[in-house]
Scaffold this active site. Structure first.
Site, PDB file in Angstrom:
ATOM      1  N   ASP A  98      93.941  90.844 108.633  1.00 48.18           N
ATOM      2  CA  ASP A  98      93.269  91.763 107.731  1.00 48.18           C
ATOM      3  C   ASP A  98      93.868  91.548 106.336  1.00 48.18           C
ATOM      4  O   ASP A  98      95.081  91.378 106.193  1.00 48.18           O
ATOM      5  CB  ASP A  98      93.545  93.199 108.194  1.00 48.18           C
ATOM      6  N   GLU A 263      84.282  92.967 105.057  1.00 48.95           N
ATOM      7  CA  GLU A 263      83.868  94.309 105.497  1.00 48.95           C
ATOM      8  C   GLU A 263      83.009  94.896 104.384  1.00 48.95           C
ATOM      9  O   GLU A 263      83.505  95.183 103.292  1.00 48.95           O
ATOM     10  CB  GLU A 263      85.072  95.222 105.746  1.00 48.95           C
TER      11      GLU A 263
HETATM   12  C1  GLC Z   1      88.415 100.062 105.622  1.00 47.31           C
HETATM   13  C2  GLC Z   1      89.207 100.155 106.899  1.00 47.31           C
HETATM   14  C3  GLC Z   1      89.585 101.579 107.132  1.00 47.31           C
HETATM   15  C4  GLC Z   1      90.438 102.034 105.980  1.00 47.31           C
HETATM   16  C5  GLC Z   1      89.710 101.837 104.658  1.00 47.31           C
HETATM   17  C6  GLC Z   1      90.647 101.967 103.495  1.00 47.31           C
HETATM   18  O1  GLC Z   1      87.196 100.709 105.733  1.00 47.31           O
HETATM   19  O2  GLC Z   1      88.489  99.593 107.959  1.00 47.31           O
HETATM   20  O3  GLC Z   1      90.258 101.746 108.348  1.00 47.31           O
HETATM   21  O4  GLC Z   1      90.789 103.387 106.136  1.00 47.31           O
HETATM   22  O5  GLC Z   1      89.167 100.556 104.561  1.00 47.31           O
HETATM   23  O6  GLC Z   1      91.513 100.870 103.443  1.00 47.31           O
END
Ligand code: GLC
Length: 528
Positions: A98, A263
């Site tokens: 990540d 994402e």
């Molecule tokens: C993304 C992650 C989530 C996190 C957010 C802030 O959406 O998947 O878990 O809280 O980012 O970093």
């Protein structure tokens, strides 16, 4: 040629805090993962994606990073990480990390320096702004985690911007030093053998340079998450973010055969922009539609067609059924349909991402008020945003704490763990775990599943059907999303077919003539 490993392969997401605890502190760790790599390999997945394992005060459980190039002691050491890389590869798998570029922890040395004085060399690494005329926040921007996106700093008398917690200050991606430094972070891990990154909230990186107010959302329903009350036109998906995505891609391309996954929660047409104008963006902008859609055949058929139709030429599709931010599939659709969902995920065209525990049929676990850990649930309680229920420990066996830990687990174990666990499902040829294994084997043995074309088959009611085909093979996937049996005519596709797999695991090799009969909640893969 669609034969890159990240096109043929299946990604398996591990939430490290909850996978396996090897040092008896109730929290999962790298040695725990190391000890379960044979399990991952036995599933037949190709790549493991780990949610963040970097040093972090854990305000957002690792998505608040205080050092991008190390491992948090709770998870282990850099030496253990290197060992993990070696052991993952020895089993023929890949490792994806990540990468959290939008924000650091407020305890990151960069932010401590930045907030120390207006004259700090790192001041411009974050988004600082003077108060509005009335002394309040500079504009109306809202945090995803409740309240204003601006936090007052009494020491330097300015506000800083945070799209999530106030403990997660947003980096200033317009600053070239921030960019160069953050690209070095990518190189650090790529050089250590990491095969790619899942980039956290990629569509958030750039904010409006004129700091304009976001307009109100006319469709907002009270009771929905508070930040939905605005249309985030000035805080997300800004045009300039595309240049940054392309720069990240160039860094990843300095190394052979790596993957960049974004994402991105955006409507389809905007999502597609992240492939890049010349496919020079991320390889896979995560496709979250299956997480968000109602579970009915007509709606899902339509969304598959829309997605397939919206892909840019050469853009490779992908599908996600669960992750650490959303309710588990077995709770959303029920256990019988969770099997159908597994068949859908693993037979659609494109790279599937699985979420740990879904292969066992793990469900959302209700969390008592005094055990809530998720800051989102604490800040915005009662609207069902809490993410603890889908983050509970992996259920390995029927022993105390499901074999996850010998200590008190950081989140409660599901009540069903005596039955829903790896050991008991391993011994049960009809368990959902066996279904996942069979599906993953089929994906490897049938090129039509991993690389074939997708062709919808016209159906009605609760039936969803499509073909996956290469020049030499044609597979029919028929999924009954309802409670009534169905007969699907094979005409004019074929006269007969042979069942390769049923979600009930009891029809291998069965021949069908003229039509295929599906039971309630049954999915079939039929060779034509
Ligand atoms: C993304 C992650 C989530 C996190 C957010 C802030 O959406 O998947 O878990 O809280 O980012 O970093």
């Amino acid at each position: 040629m669609n034969d890159a490993w990240w096109q043929r392969g299946v990604i398996y997401q591990i939430y490290p805090r909850s996978f396996r605890d090897a040092n008896a502190d109730g929290i999962g760790d790298l040695r725990g993962i190391l000890g379960r790599l044979d399990y991952c390999a036995s599933l037949g997945v190709d790549a493991l994606w780990l949610s963040p394992v970097y040093p972090s005060p854990m305000a957002d459980f690792g998505y608040d990073i205080s050092d991008y190039t190390n491992i948090d002691p709770v998870f282990g050491t850099l030496a253990q990480f290197d060992e993990l890389v070696v052991e993952v590869k020895r089993r023929g798998m890949k490792l994806i990390l990540d990468y959290v570029p939008n924000h650091t922890s407020d305890e990151h040395p960069w932010f401590k320096d930045s907030r120390s004085a207006r004259a700090s060399a790192k001041r411009d690494w974050y988004l600082w702004h003077d108060p509005a005329a009335d002394g309040g926040p500079p504009n109306n921007w809202l945090s995803h985690f409740g309240g204003s996106a601006w936090q007052w700093d009494p020491h330097t008398e300015q506000y800083y911007c945070h799209a999530f917690l106030k403990e997660q200050p947003d980096l200033n991606w317009r600053n070239p030093d921030v960019r160069a430094t953050m690209y070095e972070v990518l190189r650090f891990w790529l050089a250590r053998g990491v095969d790619g990154f899942r980039v956290d909230v990629l569509w958030h990186l750039i904010k409006d340079d004129q700091w304009r107010d976001n307009p109100p959302n006319p469709g907002y329903q009270p009771g929905a998450p508070p930040h939905y009350s605005q249309v985030p036109v000035y805080t997300t998906d800004r045009p300039e973010v595309q240049g940054i995505v392309a720069e990240m891609r160039r860094v990843v391309d300095e190394f052979a055969a790596r993957v960049l996954i974004g994402e991105i929660y955006l409507p389809l047409e905007r999502l597609m922009a992240y492939y890049g104008a010349n496919l020079d963006g991320v390889h896979l902008p995560f496709n979250f539609q299956l997480l968000q859609s109602d579970w009915n055949a007509r709606g899902i058929a339509a969304l598959i067609d829309q997605y397939e139709g919206a892909l840019p030429p050469g853009g490779w599709p992908n599908w996600v059924l669960g992750n650490h931010d959303n309710p588990r599939i077995a709770s959303r659709v029920g256990l019988p349909q969770a099997r159908v969902a597994a068949m859908l995920l693993l037979t659609l065209r494109g790279t599937p991402t699985m979420y740990y525990g879904d292969e066992l049929g793990m469900v959302n676990v209700p969390i008592a008020a005094d055990r809530v850990r998720d800051p989102l649930e604490k800040n915005v309680p009662g609207v069902g945003l809490g993410r603890d229920p889908c983050r509970t420990p992996m259920q390995w066996d029927g022993s105390l704490h499901a074999g996850f830990t010998s200590a008190q687990p950081w989140l409660p174990i599901s009540d069903d763990y005596a039955v829903v666990n790896v050991r008991s499902e391993d011994d049960d040829a009809t368990a959902i775990l066996s279904l996942y294994r069979r599906l993953l084997q089929l994906r490897r043995s049938q090129p039509a599943l991993s690389g074939g074309d997708y062709e919808p088959v016209a159906t009605s009611g609760d039936l969803l059907a499509y073909l996956r085909r290469t020049r030499h093979e044609c597979l029919l996937i028929a999924l009954n999303l309802g409670e009534e049996p169905y007969a699907l005519s094979l005409d004019p596709l074929a006269k007969a077919g042979r069942t390769l797999l049923s979600t009930y695991l009891d029809r291998d090799g069965e021949e069908s003539n003229g039509n295929v009969a599906l039971r309630a909640n049954e999915g079939l893969i039929v060779a034509l």
